[in-house]
Design a protein around this motif. Structure first.
Motif, PDB file in Angstrom:
ATOM      1  N   GLY A 300      21.578  -7.780  11.086  1.00 35.31           N
ATOM      2  CA  GLY A 300      22.365  -6.945  11.988  1.00 35.31           C
ATOM      3  C   GLY A 300      22.681  -5.568  11.468  1.00 35.31           C
ATOM      4  N   GLN A 301      22.299  -5.265  10.225  1.00 33.39           N
ATOM      5  CA  GLN A 301      22.629  -3.966   9.644  1.00 33.39           C
ATOM      6  C   GLN A 301      21.487  -2.964   9.724  1.00 33.39           C
ATOM      7  N   GLY A 302      20.356  -3.389  10.265  1.00 34.19           N
ATOM      8  CA  GLY A 302      19.251  -2.454  10.442  1.00 34.19           C
ATOM      9  C   GLY A 302      18.371  -2.284   9.224  1.00 34.19           C
ATOM     10  N   HIS A 303      18.244  -3.317   8.393  1.00 39.36           N
ATOM     11  CA  HIS A 303      17.376  -3.221   7.226  1.00 39.36           C
ATOM     12  C   HIS A 303      15.904  -3.287   7.623  1.00 39.36           C
ATOM     13  N   LEU A 304      15.112  -2.369   7.087  1.00 42.28           N
ATOM     14  CA  LEU A 304      13.664  -2.426   7.245  1.00 42.28           C
ATOM     15  C   LEU A 304      13.020  -3.097   6.044  1.00 42.28           C
ATOM     16  N   PHE A 305      13.453  -2.704   4.854  1.00 41.86           N
ATOM     17  CA  PHE A 305      12.873  -3.231   3.624  1.00 41.86           C
ATOM     18  C   PHE A 305      13.983  -3.685   2.684  1.00 41.86           C
ATOM     19  N   GLY A 306      13.690  -4.731   1.924  1.00 40.11           N
ATOM     20  CA  GLY A 306      14.631  -5.212   0.931  1.00 40.11           C
ATOM     21  C   GLY A 306      15.433  -6.426   1.349  1.00 40.11           C
ATOM     22  N   ARG A 307      15.219  -6.926   2.570  1.00 39.58           N
ATOM     23  CA  ARG A 307      15.914  -8.129   3.037  1.00 39.58           C
ATOM     24  C   ARG A 307      14.891  -9.083   3.629  1.00 39.58           C
ATOM     25  N   GLY A 308      14.501 -10.100   2.869  1.00 36.96           N
ATOM     26  CA  GLY A 308      13.595 -11.107   3.384  1.00 36.96           C
ATOM     27  C   GLY A 308      12.142 -10.691   3.459  1.00 36.96           C
ATOM     28  N   ASN A 309      11.803  -9.529   2.922  1.00 35.47           N
ATOM     29  CA  ASN A 309      10.392  -9.118   2.926  1.00 35.47           C
ATOM     30  C   ASN A 309      10.030  -8.414   1.618  1.00 35.47           C
ATOM     31  N   GLN A 310      10.415  -9.036   0.511  1.00 39.50           N
ATOM     32  CA  GLN A 310      10.170  -8.425  -0.801  1.00 39.50           C
ATOM     33  C   GLN A 310       8.683  -8.289  -1.121  1.00 39.50           C
ATOM     34  N   GLN A 311       7.834  -9.006  -0.364  1.00 42.80           N
ATOM     35  CA  GLN A 311       6.386  -8.827  -0.549  1.00 42.80           C
ATOM     36  C   GLN A 311       5.984  -7.386  -0.266  1.00 42.80           C
ATOM     37  N   LEU A 312       6.763  -6.729   0.592  1.00 43.92           N
ATOM     38  CA  LEU A 312       6.499  -5.329   0.917  1.00 43.92           C
ATOM     39  C   LEU A 312       7.146  -4.457  -0.154  1.00 43.92           C
ATOM     40  N   SER A 313       6.546  -4.495  -1.310  1.00 49.66           N
ATOM     41  CA  SER A 313       7.080  -3.817  -2.497  1.00 49.66           C
ATOM     42  C   SER A 313       6.858  -2.313  -2.408  1.00 49.66           C
ATOM     43  N   PRO A 314       7.491  -1.555  -3.310  1.00 51.72           N
ATOM     44  CA  PRO A 314       7.230  -0.122  -3.346  1.00 51.72           C
ATOM     45  C   PRO A 314       5.747   0.210  -3.477  1.00 51.72           C
ATOM     46  N   ALA A 315       5.014  -0.578  -4.268  1.00 49.72           N
ATOM     47  CA  ALA A 315       3.571  -0.330  -4.422  1.00 49.72           C
ATOM     48  C   ALA A 315       2.846  -0.514  -3.090  1.00 49.72           C
ATOM     49  N   VAL A 316       3.216  -1.548  -2.344  1.00 45.39           N
ATOM     50  CA  VAL A 316       2.601  -1.792  -1.037  1.00 45.39           C
ATOM     51  C   VAL A 316       2.938  -0.660  -0.074  1.00 45.39           C
ATOM     52  N   LEU A 317       4.209  -0.278  -0.036  1.00 41.22           N
ATOM     53  CA  LEU A 317       4.635   0.756   0.903  1.00 41.22           C
ATOM     54  C   LEU A 317       3.964   2.090   0.608  1.00 41.22           C
ATOM     55  N   ARG A 318       3.799   2.403  -0.664  1.00 38.96           N
ATOM     56  CA  ARG A 318       3.121   3.651  -1.012  1.00 38.96           C
ATOM     57  C   ARG A 318       1.643   3.590  -0.653  1.00 38.96           C
ATOM     58  N   ALA A 319       1.032   2.429  -0.834  1.00 44.20           N
ATOM     59  CA  ALA A 319      -0.388   2.290  -0.500  1.00 44.20           C
ATOM     60  C   ALA A 319      -0.617   2.413   1.006  1.00 44.20           C
ATOM     61  N   VAL A 320       0.307   1.876   1.789  1.00 47.31           N
ATOM     62  CA  VAL A 320       0.193   1.965   3.245  1.00 47.31           C
ATOM     63  C   VAL A 320       0.474   3.389   3.718  1.00 47.31           C
ATOM     64  N   GLY A 321       1.550   3.992   3.212  1.00 47.63           N
ATOM     65  CA  GLY A 321       1.930   5.347   3.604  1.00 47.63           C
ATOM     66  C   GLY A 321       2.910   5.351   4.763  1.00 47.63           C
ATOM     67  N   ARG A 322       3.894   6.237   4.689  1.00 45.84           N
ATOM     68  CA  ARG A 322       4.937   6.299   5.728  1.00 45.84           C
ATOM     69  C   ARG A 322       4.351   6.490   7.117  1.00 45.84           C
TER      70      ARG A 322
END
Length: 376
Positions: A300-322
């Motif tokens: 309910g707080q509007g989290h995109l990353f860091g809650r229940g999806n730790q597989q989407l690590s900083p390395a993954v997010l950088r590889a995908v790109g904003r």
């Protein structure tokens, strides 16, 4: 309230040929003729009308612009925190100056580019920006055939104010058109379509959201799924990283694929290629193949990353790109945040800062809104 990064481009010569029946201001000779005939530059005055709408919020705004009459003079005179990203010739500006400024604004990762001019200016900016960032035009030229302009300078300012205040603002594709001025002066109107840019508009609620209730919510989720599936059809070689949550689950259901509700699945050409993927599984795909990440709000707080999806690590997010992150959510879910921004808690403060700012949220079939991700 987070600092809003507003890009500003003013074509100071926009519209100077109108009052003198010169049918535009494209070309150095026309501009010199107009000025010699006593034409007045009015683009800055019209831009002032737009900026007056957000003047009360100046402490929360940082304006990135070009020097002199292309933005710096007006911005500083109105008390805005101003960053000059491009230096122009103080006596004469050309189309290349608008293009170079637009490129610098992309580098600065502004939330929105506000520009004043006519169809020629819109074309210049489209050549550089395309759909990389939302834009909004302040009508100041002789020719306004493009759909990227607000109805009036004040209305442009009002839409920007809504964005700064965190209100839900729809995002639309608008046409960039221009006419041949030489033919226009001969009495021939020859408008040409050049492309589309993304433009913020006032929120238009779709009927399903107004009605409320489970059935209409399901219809909205199916519309969101249709938009993502259309993207998959257009990008058959792209890896779609499907995040956690019920909204993403609906997309998988519409595809007829098994879904890991609390995990991450990988889809290529509308087929499941890896279920419940780990960080390394995801990296093996996205580091070698073009990718899109489909993610929704968690909790309910509007989290995109860091809650229940730790597989989407900083390395993954950088590889995908904003630019390849596709946020999906119903408008009612966005509204439930009551203006609070989305949250990225990736564990990497620098990455969270890079992700901050306005991001398109897919809220239906060919229906998007702009909404902010909080600064870390």
């Amino acid at each position: 309230m987070r600092t809003f990064k507003l890009g500003l481009i003013i074509n100071p010569f926009a519209g100077i040929g109108g009052a003198l029946a010169l049918k535009g201001s494209d070309g150095k000779e026309i501009r010199e003729k107009a000025l010699a005939m006593g034409a007045e530059k009015r683009a800055n005055a019209k831009t002032r009308l737009a900026l007056e709408e957000i003047a009360s919020l100046h402490e929360n705004i940082e304006i990135y612009t070009a020097s002199g009459e292309m933005g710096e003079d007006l911005s500083r005179s109105m008390g805005f925190n101003t960053q000059v990203v491009y230096q122009t010739d103080p006596d004469q500006t050309e189309a290349i100056d608008s293009q170079n400024t637009a490129a610098k604004l992309l580098d600065a990762q502004v939330d929105l580019i506000l520009f004043a001019g006519g169809d020629g200016t819109a074309r210049n900016i489209y050549d550089i920006v395309a759909d990389q960032v939302a834009v909004l035009g302040v009508p100041a030229g002789c020719k306004i055939h493009s759909g990227v302009y607000a109805i009036t300078p004040k209305s442009a300012g009002r839409v920007v104010k809504m964005l700064i205040q965190g209100e839900i603002v729809s995002l639309s594709e608008a046409e960039v058109k221009d006419i041949d001025e030489d033919k226009f002066r001969q009495g021939k109107v020859n408008a040409k379509y050049y492309g589309e840019m993304r433009v913020p508009t006032e929120l238009r609620y779709i009927q399903a959201v107004k009605m409320g209730g489970k059935e209409s919510e399901n219809l909205v989720l199916i519309d969101i799924a249709a938009q993502i599936i259309e993207m998959m059809q257009e990008l058959p070689e792209t890896v779609f990283v499907m995040g956690s949550g019920s909204t993403v689950a609906t997309i998988m259901q519409e595809l007829g694929l098994d879904n890991t509700l609390l995990g991450v699945d990988l889809v290529v050409n509308q087929q499941l290629v890896h279920q419940d993927a780990t960080e390394n599984d995801i990296l093996n795909y996205v580091e070698q193949t073009p990718s899109k990440l489909v993610i929704t709000l968690i909790g309910g707080q509007g989290h995109l990353f860091g809650r229940g999806n730790q597989q989407l690590s900083p390395a993954v997010l950088r590889a995908v790109g904003r630019q390849n992150i596709c946020v999906v959510a119903t408008k009612s879910k966005i509204q439930s945040l009551q203006g609070r921004p989305l949250i990225s808690d990736s564990g990497d403060m620098h990455l969270d800062a890079e992700l901050a700012g306005l991001i398109p949220v897919i809220t239906g079939y060919r229906d998007q809104v702009l909404y902010p991700i909080a600064e870390s």
